[in-house]
Design a protein around this motif. Structure first.
Motif, PDB file in Angstrom:
ATOM      1  N   GLN A 293       0.832  -1.217   0.000  1.00 18.31           N
ATOM      2  CA  GLN A 293       0.000   0.000   0.000  1.00 18.31           C
ATOM      3  C   GLN A 293       0.860   1.259   0.000  1.00 18.31           C
ATOM      4  O   GLN A 293       0.350   2.363  -0.172  1.00 18.31           O
ATOM      5  N   VAL A 294       2.169   1.062   0.213  1.00 17.55           N
ATOM      6  CA  VAL A 294       3.062   2.210   0.409  1.00 17.55           C
ATOM      7  C   VAL A 294       3.918   2.385  -0.855  1.00 17.55           C
ATOM      8  O   VAL A 294       5.083   2.011  -0.900  1.00 17.55           O
ATOM      9  N   ILE A 295       3.296   2.931  -1.875  1.00 21.60           N
ATOM     10  CA  ILE A 295       3.904   2.988  -3.208  1.00 21.60           C
ATOM     11  C   ILE A 295       4.589   4.344  -3.428  1.00 21.60           C
ATOM     12  O   ILE A 295       3.992   5.395  -3.181  1.00 21.60           O
ATOM     13  N   THR A 296       5.825   4.304  -3.921  1.00 22.13           N
ATOM     14  CA  THR A 296       6.549   5.539  -4.226  1.00 22.13           C
ATOM     15  C   THR A 296       6.084   6.087  -5.581  1.00 22.13           C
ATOM     16  O   THR A 296       6.692   5.817  -6.613  1.00 22.13           O
ATOM     17  N   THR A 297       5.019   6.874  -5.582  1.00 21.60           N
ATOM     18  CA  THR A 297       4.544   7.473  -6.833  1.00 21.60           C
ATOM     19  C   THR A 297       5.542   8.540  -7.288  1.00 21.60           C
ATOM     20  O   THR A 297       6.401   8.985  -6.502  1.00 21.60           O
ATOM     21  N   ALA A 298       5.394   8.990  -8.529  1.00 18.96           N
ATOM     22  CA  ALA A 298       6.296  10.026  -9.069  1.00 18.96           C
ATOM     23  C   ALA A 298       6.231  11.283  -8.200  1.00 18.96           C
ATOM     24  O   ALA A 298       7.260  11.925  -7.921  1.00 18.96           O
ATOM     25  N   GLU A 299       5.028  11.616  -7.748  1.00 21.33           N
ATOM     26  CA  GLU A 299       4.868  12.826  -6.918  1.00 21.33           C
ATOM     27  C   GLU A 299       5.601  12.689  -5.575  1.00 21.33           C
ATOM     28  O   GLU A 299       6.276  13.615  -5.123  1.00 21.33           O
ATOM     29  N   ARG A 300       5.480  11.527  -4.955  1.00 22.38           N
ATOM     30  CA  ARG A 300       6.144  11.305  -3.661  1.00 22.38           C
ATOM     31  C   ARG A 300       7.666  11.283  -3.831  1.00 22.38           C
ATOM     32  O   ARG A 300       8.407  11.800  -2.997  1.00 22.38           O
ATOM     33  N   LEU A 301       8.111  10.685  -4.947  1.00 17.73           N
ATOM     34  CA  LEU A 301       9.555  10.645  -5.230  1.00 17.73           C
ATOM     35  C   LEU A 301      10.079  12.062  -5.453  1.00 17.73           C
ATOM     36  O   LEU A 301      11.153  12.432  -4.960  1.00 17.73           O
ATOM     37  N   ALA A 302       9.306  12.870  -6.184  1.00 14.87           N
ATOM     38  CA  ALA A 302       9.728  14.253  -6.462  1.00 14.87           C
ATOM     39  C   ALA A 302       9.821  15.041  -5.155  1.00 14.87           C
ATOM     40  O   ALA A 302      10.740  15.859  -4.981  1.00 14.87           O
ATOM     41  N   ALA A 303       8.910  14.785  -4.209  1.00 13.64           N
ATOM     42  CA  ALA A 303       8.951  15.507  -2.927  1.00 13.64           C
ATOM     43  C   ALA A 303      10.234  15.167  -2.169  1.00 13.64           C
ATOM     44  O   ALA A 303      10.852  16.037  -1.544  1.00 13.64           O
TER      45      ALA A 303
END
Ligand code: BDR
Ligand code: CA
Length: 313
Positions: A198-208
């Protein structure tokens, strides 16, 4: 508040590496007595070096790092270079770290530290195969009452396996060690794939994480960028699941996680399902509860916590 004393046992691995950085960033909450390393994602000579590189990057050369078991208790070592790259932490620069390797064996350090501690005082945080912890328990069973709790990454129920159809990697690598740990009688919280997927590193989270702009932020970003690729292809997901940091996030913010007390037993007989975690979620066996099985995670809350903490280093 006094910091909770913990021993981290790991096999870095990019997600173990991020777990270490998260723990380093919370000195008021976590007193890291030592980092013990084990063979798993890559062989031991690389996992111990990788843990020391992370101590350098996180500015925590003061934490003692130990090398432990070179292979699982009974089975041959199975590694995961396809996921983590041949160094284990592909994505960051590899060099000979300044953080020294302590001469004692991980199992000796675990035993000596626990024997010197009060009952129910030390939390173990294993994020690799459970070989070191099980070996310590077998060699010196009187350490068991000293354990406050064990918060580990391992196992799978609803998600199925990631290294075989029914087994999660850490448990499949050393199912006999997992059997010993899950039957030790101390409280266990398990972050299996049901939680970590459930804890997926989306592009947005990676960019943050990349936008933190520090050396630590860059290292975390670059490791995750490498690590995500494999899982995105495998699962067809937006990013990779960040397994191991769930353990430390749970210690820092347990409200982000929902679990249920259940019995977990380990398959050690069948070649087909070796290392399967038989999670008695509906309590049909009558076997005693031994595990807080995490099945729901506030993923946005997790990434906020992670990003805010990495920014402190
Ligand atoms: C677990 O296996 C390893 O590849 C990761 O570091 C994590 O601990 C996930 O199944
Ligand atoms: Ca790991």
């Amino acid at each position: 508040m006094t910091a909770r004393p913990i021993i981290i046992d790991c096999d870095p691995g990019q997600d173990d590496a991020i777990m270490l950085l998260l723990a380093f960033a919370a000195p008021a909450e976590l007193d890291i007595l030592g980092i013990t390393t084990v063979a798993g994602n890559v062989p031991l000579n690389l996992t111990q070096r990788n843990a020391r590189i992370m101590c350098d990057i996180g500015g925590r050369q003061d934490i003692p790092v130990f090398a432990g078991c070179i292979r699982p208790m009974l089975r041959p070592l199975m590694t995961a270079e396809a996921v983590h790259g041949k160094t284990g932490i592909d994505g960051v620069e590899i060099y000979d770290p300044e953080t020294p390797l302590r001469p004692e064996h991980s199992v000796d350090f675990i035993i000596e530290t626990l024997l010197a501690a009060a009952d129910e005082s030390i939390t173990l945080v294993p994020t690799g195969p459970l070989t070191n912890i099980a070996m310590a328990i077998v060699r010196e069973p009187s350490i068991v009452p000293k354990i406050a709790e064990i918060v580990l990454m391992g196992g799978a129920m609803r998600e199925g396996g990631n290294s075989s159809p029914s087994a999660e990697f850490n448990i499949q690598v050393d199912p006999h060690a997992a059997h010993i740990v899950f039957s030790c009688g101390r409280p266990i919280t398990a972050m299996g794939l049901d939680a970590t997927h459930q804890v997926i590193t989306t592009a947005e989270r990676l960019a943050a994480i990349g936008a933190i702009g520090s050396d630590v932020g860059r290292a975390a970003h670059d490791m995750l960028e490498f690590y995500d690729r494999h899982d995105m292809e495998k699962y067809g997901s937006e990013g990779g699941p960040l397994h191991d940091p769930c353990t430390v996030a749970y210690l820092l913010a347990p409200d982000l996680f929902t679990g249920k007390q259940v019995n977990v037993a380990i398959e050690t007989q069948s070649d087909l399902t070796m290392g399967h975690t038989a999670v008695d979620f509906w309590r049909v066996t009558g076997r005693p509860e031994n595990t807080n099985w995490i099945y729901k995670v506030d993923a946005d809350g997790f990434y906020d916590l992670l990003t805010q903490h990495l920014a402190k280093l």
